[in-house]
Design a protein around this motif. Sequence first.
Motif, short mmCIF file in Angstrom:
data_model
loop_
_atom_site.label_atom_id
_atom_site.label_comp_id
_atom_site.label_asym_id
_atom_site.label_seq_id
_atom_site.Cartn_x
_atom_site.Cartn_y
_atom_site.Cartn_z
N ARG A 1 0.83 -1.21 0.00
CA ARG A 1 0.00 0.00 0.00
C ARG A 1 0.86 1.26 0.00
O ARG A 1 2.05 1.22 0.36
CB ARG A 1 -0.91 0.06 1.22
N GLU A 2 0.21 2.35 -0.39
CA GLU A 2 0.76 3.68 -0.16
C GLU A 2 -0.20 4.38 0.79
O GLU A 2 -1.38 4.05 0.83
CB GLU A 2 0.84 4.44 -1.48
N ASN A 3 0.32 5.33 1.53
CA ASN A 3 -0.52 5.98 2.53
C ASN A 3 -0.26 7.48 2.56
O ASN A 3 0.85 7.93 2.32
CB ASN A 3 -0.23 5.37 3.91
N PHE A 4 -1.32 8.20 2.86
CA PHE A 4 -1.24 9.64 2.96
C PHE A 4 -1.92 10.05 4.26
O PHE A 4 -3.06 9.66 4.50
CB PHE A 4 -1.97 10.25 1.76
N LYS A 5 -1.22 10.80 5.10
CA LYS A 5 -1.83 11.25 6.36
C LYS A 5 -1.78 12.77 6.44
O LYS A 5 -0.78 13.37 6.05
CB LYS A 5 -1.10 10.67 7.57
N LEU B 1 -6.77 12.71 8.91
CA LEU B 1 -7.19 11.97 7.73
C LEU B 1 -6.08 11.02 7.29
O LEU B 1 -4.91 11.39 7.30
CB LEU B 1 -7.51 12.96 6.61
N SER B 2 -6.46 9.79 6.96
CA SER B 2 -5.47 8.83 6.50
C SER B 2 -6.07 8.08 5.32
O SER B 2 -7.05 7.37 5.46
CB SER B 2 -5.14 7.86 7.64
N SER B 3 -5.49 8.30 4.15
CA SER B 3 -6.01 7.62 2.97
C SER B 3 -5.02 6.54 2.53
O SER B 3 -3.81 6.77 2.52
CB SER B 3 -6.25 8.64 1.84
N ASN B 4 -5.56 5.38 2.19
CA ASN B 4 -4.73 4.24 1.79
C ASN B 4 -5.00 3.90 0.34
O ASN B 4 -6.15 3.95 -0.10
CB ASN B 4 -5.08 3.00 2.62
N HIS B 5 -3.94 3.50 -0.35
CA HIS B 5 -4.13 3.04 -1.72
C HIS B 5 -3.46 1.69 -1.87
O HIS B 5 -2.27 1.54 -1.60
CB HIS B 5 -3.53 4.05 -2.69
N HIS C 1 -8.54 -5.18 13.20
CA HIS C 1 -8.91 -5.28 11.79
C HIS C 1 -7.66 -5.17 10.93
O HIS C 1 -6.58 -4.84 11.43
CB HIS C 1 -9.96 -4.23 11.42
N ARG C 2 -7.80 -5.46 9.64
CA ARG C 2 -6.66 -5.40 8.72
C ARG C 2 -7.21 -5.18 7.31
O ARG C 2 -8.43 -5.24 7.09
CB ARG C 2 -5.87 -6.72 8.77
N ALA C 3 -6.32 -4.94 6.34
CA ALA C 3 -6.78 -4.84 4.95
C ALA C 3 -5.98 -5.83 4.11
O ALA C 3 -4.75 -5.92 4.24
CB ALA C 3 -6.59 -3.42 4.43
N VAL C 4 -6.72 -6.60 3.30
CA VAL C 4 -6.06 -7.52 2.36
C VAL C 4 -6.13 -6.92 0.96
O VAL C 4 -6.88 -5.98 0.70
CB VAL C 4 -6.71 -8.93 2.39
N THR C 5 -5.33 -7.49 0.06
CA THR C 5 -5.29 -6.95 -1.31
C THR C 5 -6.06 -7.88 -2.25
O THR C 5 -6.50 -8.95 -1.85
CB THR C 5 -3.83 -6.83 -1.78
N ASN C 6 -6.24 -7.45 -3.47
CA ASN C 6 -6.91 -8.31 -4.45
C ASN C 6 -6.21 -8.20 -5.81
O ASN C 6 -5.50 -7.22 -6.07
CB ASN C 6 -8.40 -7.97 -4.52
N PRO C 7 -6.40 -9.22 -6.67
CA PRO C 7 -5.58 -9.27 -7.89
C PRO C 7 -6.07 -8.39 -9.03
O PRO C 7 -5.34 -8.16 -9.99
CB PRO C 7 -5.67 -10.75 -8.31
N THR C 8 -7.29 -7.89 -8.95
CA THR C 8 -7.84 -7.24 -10.14
C THR C 8 -8.06 -5.74 -10.02
O THR C 8 -7.91 -5.01 -11.00
CB THR C 8 -9.20 -7.88 -10.52
N GLU C 9 -8.42 -5.28 -8.82
CA GLU C 9 -8.83 -3.88 -8.73
C GLU C 9 -7.99 -3.12 -7.72
O GLU C 9 -7.73 -3.64 -6.62
CB GLU C 9 -10.27 -3.80 -8.24
N ALA C 10 -7.66 -1.89 -8.07
CA ALA C 10 -7.03 -1.04 -7.06
C ALA C 10 -8.11 -0.66 -6.04
O ALA C 10 -9.28 -0.55 -6.38
CB ALA C 10 -6.47 0.21 -7.70
N ARG C 11 -7.70 -0.51 -4.80
CA ARG C 11 -8.66 -0.12 -3.75
C ARG C 11 -8.13 1.12 -3.04
O ARG C 11 -6.94 1.18 -2.70
CB ARG C 11 -8.82 -1.27 -2.75
N THR C 12 -9.01 2.10 -2.86
CA THR C 12 -8.62 3.30 -2.11
C THR C 12 -9.57 3.43 -0.94
O THR C 12 -10.78 3.27 -1.11
CB THR C 12 -8.71 4.55 -3.01
#
Length: 343
Positions: A125-129, A191-195, A267-278
């Motif tokens: 991930r990339e993160n912006f705070k 604010l914390s945005s994740n990509h 909690h946590r965040a997992v990734t996926n193979p097809t779509e970017a998630r923000t």
Amino acid sequence: MDDQKIASSWFNVQSVPETYRFPPERRPGKLIVPLCKTIPVINLEKATGVDRIHIIQQISEASQTLGFFQVINHGVSENIIVETMRIFKDFFSMSPEEKASAPNKSGWIYTSSTDYAKEGVHLWRENFKQPCHPLEECIQFWPNEPTRYRDIVGTYLVEVKKLSLRILELICEGLRLEPGYFKEQSEVQLLSSNHYPPCPDPSLTLGILRHIDPSLITIVYQGDVSGLQVFKDGQWIGVEAIPNAFVVNIGNQLQIISNGKLRSAEHRAVTNPTEARTSIATFINPSSNCIIEPAQALVNALNPPLYEAFLYKEFVNSSKAFGPDTDAIQKLISSEPECIKGK
Ligand SMILES: O=C(O)CCC(=O)C(=O)O
Ligand SMILES: [Fe+2]
């Protein structure tokens, strides 16, 4: 993003680089987890009428058992949600140089995935705070790009703040605390945005490690791509992505103030193979000098205090609550006014 930028991006790879592969025992495990139908989707429109008491009950129940719920008809305009999501997607699609050297970085923190090495493993991930309190003072230090960033994100934050105060009032009523009890402890928005770009093999990677938010509450917008998971009864369950709904979760500061009545879940965040998630998380936090302790109204002979009093900034420092960004965040918010609750 143009083709040239994608080609040069860290995530544009056929297989997951060694430095992003978690060791087998720390991998996310089963990726197809049950979507949690028990996370209630609460219609806040009803919180003003005769159903208010039922809405309070739903929020209390979810906050006590799961620590998570979703809200719809929440009063934040769809238009500003869509525009804010667009702004962050555009922000993350700027080149690494643009993101790293944007004109004035003094009021925000951008972290690329490669800065997140933890025990030798990078997060996918990339993160912006960005500190947002007081808004009028912070806004001048925010990015200028993408166009209208300050205007759109500023409006979003004003609306999300209103929403969070409404939710906190409902929680307050559910706990039978005096109205406005959380006012001083909920002053600071961060604010914390994740990509999370698409990942060639999500079974090897994690977007965010399992954690508990160091907030009072957190309001997350995850658009239409799922990836957020909550740990409940020994297993991970997925939080369904519902466009235009916000995910609300109880932070560990509220668990303490409620003397353990409300639950702050891992909690946590997992990734996926097809779509970017923000995702866009807004942490509602106490100010640095706030004293955090169980509310006296919730403590008695049968319910002794489960936690000792502490200053929020001490907690943040000692637990490194914002991970590798903790020191940088502390510096940005160190001018907070005093807030001695101590009730
Ligand atoms: O991306 C997500 O949905 C999770 C965000 C999150 O847990 C956080 O920023 O603390
Ligand atoms: Fe979180």
